[in-house]
Design an enzyme around this catalytic site. Structure first.
Site, PDB file in Angstrom:
ATOM      1  N   LYS A  14       0.827  -1.217   0.000  1.00 25.69           N
ATOM      2  CA  LYS A  14       0.000   0.000   0.000  1.00 25.69           C
ATOM      3  C   LYS A  14       0.861   1.267   0.000  1.00 25.69           C
ATOM      4  O   LYS A  14       0.609   2.183  -0.756  1.00 25.69           O
ATOM      5  CB  LYS A  14      -0.919   0.053   1.247  1.00 25.69           C
ATOM      6  CG  LYS A  14      -1.935  -1.069   1.345  1.00 25.69           C
ATOM      7  CD  LYS A  14      -2.892  -0.834   2.515  1.00 25.69           C
ATOM      8  CE  LYS A  14      -2.251  -0.957   3.881  1.00 25.69           C
ATOM      9  NZ  LYS A  14      -1.911  -2.327   4.287  1.00 25.69           N
ATOM     10  N   ARG A  90     -10.124   0.304   8.426  1.00 30.02           N
ATOM     11  CA  ARG A  90      -9.674  -1.044   8.758  1.00 30.02           C
ATOM     12  C   ARG A  90     -10.754  -1.842   9.466  1.00 30.02           C
ATOM     13  O   ARG A  90     -10.528  -2.984   9.841  1.00 30.02           O
ATOM     14  CB  ARG A  90      -8.462  -0.945   9.678  1.00 30.02           C
ATOM     15  CG  ARG A  90      -7.133  -1.245   9.014  1.00 30.02           C
ATOM     16  CD  ARG A  90      -6.056  -1.041  10.059  1.00 30.02           C
ATOM     17  NE  ARG A  90      -4.864  -1.738   9.758  1.00 30.02           N
ATOM     18  CZ  ARG A  90      -3.794  -1.203   9.155  1.00 30.02           C
ATOM     19  NH1 ARG A  90      -3.814   0.031   8.742  1.00 30.02           N
ATOM     20  NH2 ARG A  90      -2.713  -1.929   8.972  1.00 30.02           N
ATOM     21  N   ARG A 125       7.902 -10.308   2.894  1.00 30.97           N
ATOM     22  CA  ARG A 125       8.126  -8.863   2.690  1.00 30.97           C
ATOM     23  C   ARG A 125       8.224  -8.132   4.031  1.00 30.97           C
ATOM     24  O   ARG A 125       9.077  -7.263   4.216  1.00 30.97           O
ATOM     25  CB  ARG A 125       6.955  -8.238   1.921  1.00 30.97           C
ATOM     26  CG  ARG A 125       6.939  -8.554   0.446  1.00 30.97           C
ATOM     27  CD  ARG A 125       5.843  -7.724  -0.219  1.00 30.97           C
ATOM     28  NE  ARG A 125       5.506  -8.192  -1.548  1.00 30.97           N
ATOM     29  CZ  ARG A 125       4.510  -7.679  -2.265  1.00 30.97           C
ATOM     30  NH1 ARG A 125       3.762  -6.713  -1.788  1.00 30.97           N
ATOM     31  NH2 ARG A 125       4.257  -8.130  -3.473  1.00 30.97           N
ATOM     32  N   ARG A 135      10.607  -0.771  12.788  1.00 30.57           N
ATOM     33  CA  ARG A 135       9.228  -0.787  13.294  1.00 30.57           C
ATOM     34  C   ARG A 135       9.049  -1.889  14.334  1.00 30.57           C
ATOM     35  O   ARG A 135       9.465  -3.016  14.135  1.00 30.57           O
ATOM     36  CB  ARG A 135       8.241  -0.975  12.132  1.00 30.57           C
ATOM     37  CG  ARG A 135       7.893   0.342  11.468  1.00 30.57           C
ATOM     38  CD  ARG A 135       6.977   0.171  10.294  1.00 30.57           C
ATOM     39  NE  ARG A 135       5.758  -0.571  10.590  1.00 30.57           N
ATOM     40  CZ  ARG A 135       4.686  -0.559   9.814  1.00 30.57           C
ATOM     41  NH1 ARG A 135       4.688   0.163   8.707  1.00 30.57           N
ATOM     42  NH2 ARG A 135       3.640  -1.267  10.134  1.00 30.57           N
ATOM     43  N   ARG A 146      -1.153  -9.526  13.152  1.00 20.77           N
ATOM     44  CA  ARG A 146      -1.674  -8.500  12.233  1.00 20.77           C
ATOM     45  C   ARG A 146      -2.450  -9.151  11.099  1.00 20.77           C
ATOM     46  O   ARG A 146      -3.485  -8.638  10.667  1.00 20.77           O
ATOM     47  CB  ARG A 146      -0.531  -7.656  11.678  1.00 20.77           C
ATOM     48  CG  ARG A 146      -0.050  -6.624  12.692  1.00 20.77           C
ATOM     49  CD  ARG A 146       1.359  -6.181  12.421  1.00 20.77           C
ATOM     50  NE  ARG A 146       1.526  -5.423  11.212  1.00 20.77           N
ATOM     51  CZ  ARG A 146       2.706  -5.239  10.602  1.00 20.77           C
ATOM     52  NH1 ARG A 146       3.795  -5.771  11.124  1.00 20.77           N
ATOM     53  NH2 ARG A 146       2.777  -4.537   9.512  1.00 20.77           N
TER      54      ARG A 146
HETATM   55  P1  ADP Z   1       0.592  -2.261   7.832  1.00 26.66           P
HETATM   56  O1  ADP Z   1      -0.528  -2.059   6.860  1.00 26.66           O
HETATM   57  O2  ADP Z   1       1.897  -2.600   7.207  1.00 26.66           O
HETATM   58  O3  ADP Z   1       0.247  -3.203   8.946  1.00 26.66           O
HETATM   59  P2  ADP Z   1       0.266   0.445   8.976  1.00 26.66           P
HETATM   60  O4  ADP Z   1       1.425   1.356   9.019  1.00 26.66           O
HETATM   61  O5  ADP Z   1      -0.859   0.786   8.077  1.00 26.66           O
HETATM   62  O6  ADP Z   1       0.932  -0.939   8.601  1.00 26.66           O
HETATM   63  O7  ADP Z   1      -0.330   0.233  10.448  1.00 26.66           O
HETATM   64  C1  ADP Z   1       0.469  -0.133  11.549  1.00 26.66           C
HETATM   65  C2  ADP Z   1      -0.389  -0.339  12.787  1.00 26.66           C
HETATM   66  O8  ADP Z   1      -1.040   0.905  13.138  1.00 26.66           O
HETATM   67  C3  ADP Z   1      -1.538  -1.353  12.659  1.00 26.66           C
HETATM   68  O9  ADP Z   1      -1.133  -2.675  12.875  1.00 26.66           O
HETATM   69  C4  ADP Z   1      -2.496  -0.837  13.749  1.00 26.66           C
HETATM   70  O10 ADP Z   1      -2.070  -1.224  15.029  1.00 26.66           O
HETATM   71  C5  ADP Z   1      -2.349   0.676  13.665  1.00 26.66           C
HETATM   72  N1  ADP Z   1      -3.349   1.259  12.719  1.00 26.66           N
HETATM   73  C6  ADP Z   1      -3.083   1.862  11.539  1.00 26.66           C
HETATM   74  N2  ADP Z   1      -4.223   2.256  10.928  1.00 26.66           N
HETATM   75  C7  ADP Z   1      -5.241   1.882  11.754  1.00 26.66           C
HETATM   76  C8  ADP Z   1      -6.658   1.977  11.688  1.00 26.66           C
HETATM   77  N3  ADP Z   1      -7.278   2.533  10.636  1.00 26.66           N
HETATM   78  N4  ADP Z   1      -7.393   1.467  12.725  1.00 26.66           N
HETATM   79  C9  ADP Z   1      -6.797   0.915  13.779  1.00 26.66           C
HETATM   80  N5  ADP Z   1      -5.468   0.777  13.902  1.00 26.66           N
HETATM   81  C10 ADP Z   1      -4.686   1.252  12.911  1.00 26.66           C
END
Ligand code: ADP
Length: 191
Positions: A14, A90, A125, A135, A146
Site C-alpha cells: 500500500k 480497517r 516482505r 518498526r 496483524r
Molecule cells: P501495515 O498495513 O503494514 O500493517 P500500517 O502502518 O498501516 O501498517 O499500520 C500499523 C499499525 O497501526 C496497525 O497494525 C495498527 O495497530 C495501527 N493502525 C493503523 N491504521 C489503523 C486503523 N485505521 N485502525 C486501527 N489501527 C490502525
C-alpha cells in the site's frame, strides 16, 4: 476530485504504490499508520496509548483513529486535491464513519483498490522490511497477529465497498511497475 482508498493486508505494498499514485495524480497521502507513528515519536498522550496496541499487532480503537483521520483531512495542505487513504478504513465501523465524514465535507470516495498478495509473500516482505524499518511490529509474532486481525476485522470492509459498487481487486504480485500499471488502468476507468 479523486478520493480513493488503497487497501490490502499488511505488507501488500500500500505504501509503495501510494507514493507512485500521489506523484501521478497529485493526491494528498493520508496514512493512519504514519499518523500514529508520528504521535508515538512525538510522545503525545495519544501516541503512548496507540503504541500499546501497535506493538502487539492489534488495531487502535475506532473512535481514536477516526478522530485522528478527521483532523488530518481538515488540516491537509491543499484542499482542492483529492486524497488517498492508506491503512484506513480497517473496520466496517471506520468505513461507515469515513463515508459520513466525507459526505459532510462535500466529498466522497470513488474507489477502493484491494491489492491481493499471497500470505507467504506478505510474511517474507514484512520480515525483510523489519530488518531495516525499525518498526516495533515487523517481527514474526506480531506479523502473524496483524494478518489474523486483518482477516477477522478488516476483510469485511471489502463487502461494504462491494455493496457501494466501489470495490476493485488487483493482483498485487509482480514488480512495483506492473502493479502500478494495473492500478492506473483501474483509475482510468474511474476518473
Ligand atoms: P501495515 O498495513 O503494514 O500493517 P500500517 O502502518 O498501516 O501498517 O499500520 C500499523 C499499525 O497501526 C496497525 O497494525 C495498527 O495497530 C495501527 N493502525 C493503523 N491504521 C489503523 C486503523 N485505521 N485502525 C486501527 N489501527 C490502525
Amino acid at each position: 476530485m479523486l478520493n480513493m482508498i488503497i487497501f490490502g493486508a499488511p505488507g501488500c505494498g500500500k505504501g509503495t504504490q501510494s507514493k507512485l499514485i500521489v506523484d501521478k495524480y497529485k493526491l494528498t497521502h493520508l496514512s493512519t499508520g504514519d499518523l500514529l507513528r508520528s504521535e508515538i515519536s512525538s510522545n503525545t498522550e495519544l501516541g503512548v496509548i496507540a503504541e500499546k496496541y501497535i506493538t502487539k499487532g492489534n488495531l487502535v480503537p475506532d473512535e481514536m483513529i477516526i478522530e485522528i483521520l478527521k483532523k488530518a483531512i481538515d488540516n491537509r495542505p491543499d484542499k482542492s486535491n483529492g486524497i488517498i487513504l492508506d491503512g484506513f478504513p480497517r473496520t466496517v465501523a471506520q468505513a461507515v464513519a469515513l463515508e459520513e465524514m466525507l459526505k459532510n465535507r462535500d466529498m466522497s470516495t470513488v474507489v477502493l483498490i484491494d491489492l491481493h498478495v499471497d500470505n507467504h509473500e506478505l510474511i517474507s516482505r514484512l520480515l525483510y522490511r523489519g530488518e531495516t524499518s525499525g518498526r516495533c511490529d515487523d517481527n514474526l509474532e506480531t506479523i502473524k497477529n496483524r494478518l489474523e486481525v486483518y482477516i477477522s476485522n478488516t476483510v469485511p470492509v471489502c463487502n461494504f465497498y462491494q455493496n457501494l459498487n466501489k470495490y476493485k481487486a488487483i493482483d498485487g504480485m509482480g514488480t512495483i511497475e506492473e502493479i502500478f500499471n494495473r492500478i492506473t488502468l483501474v483509475l482510468a476507468r474511474c476518473t
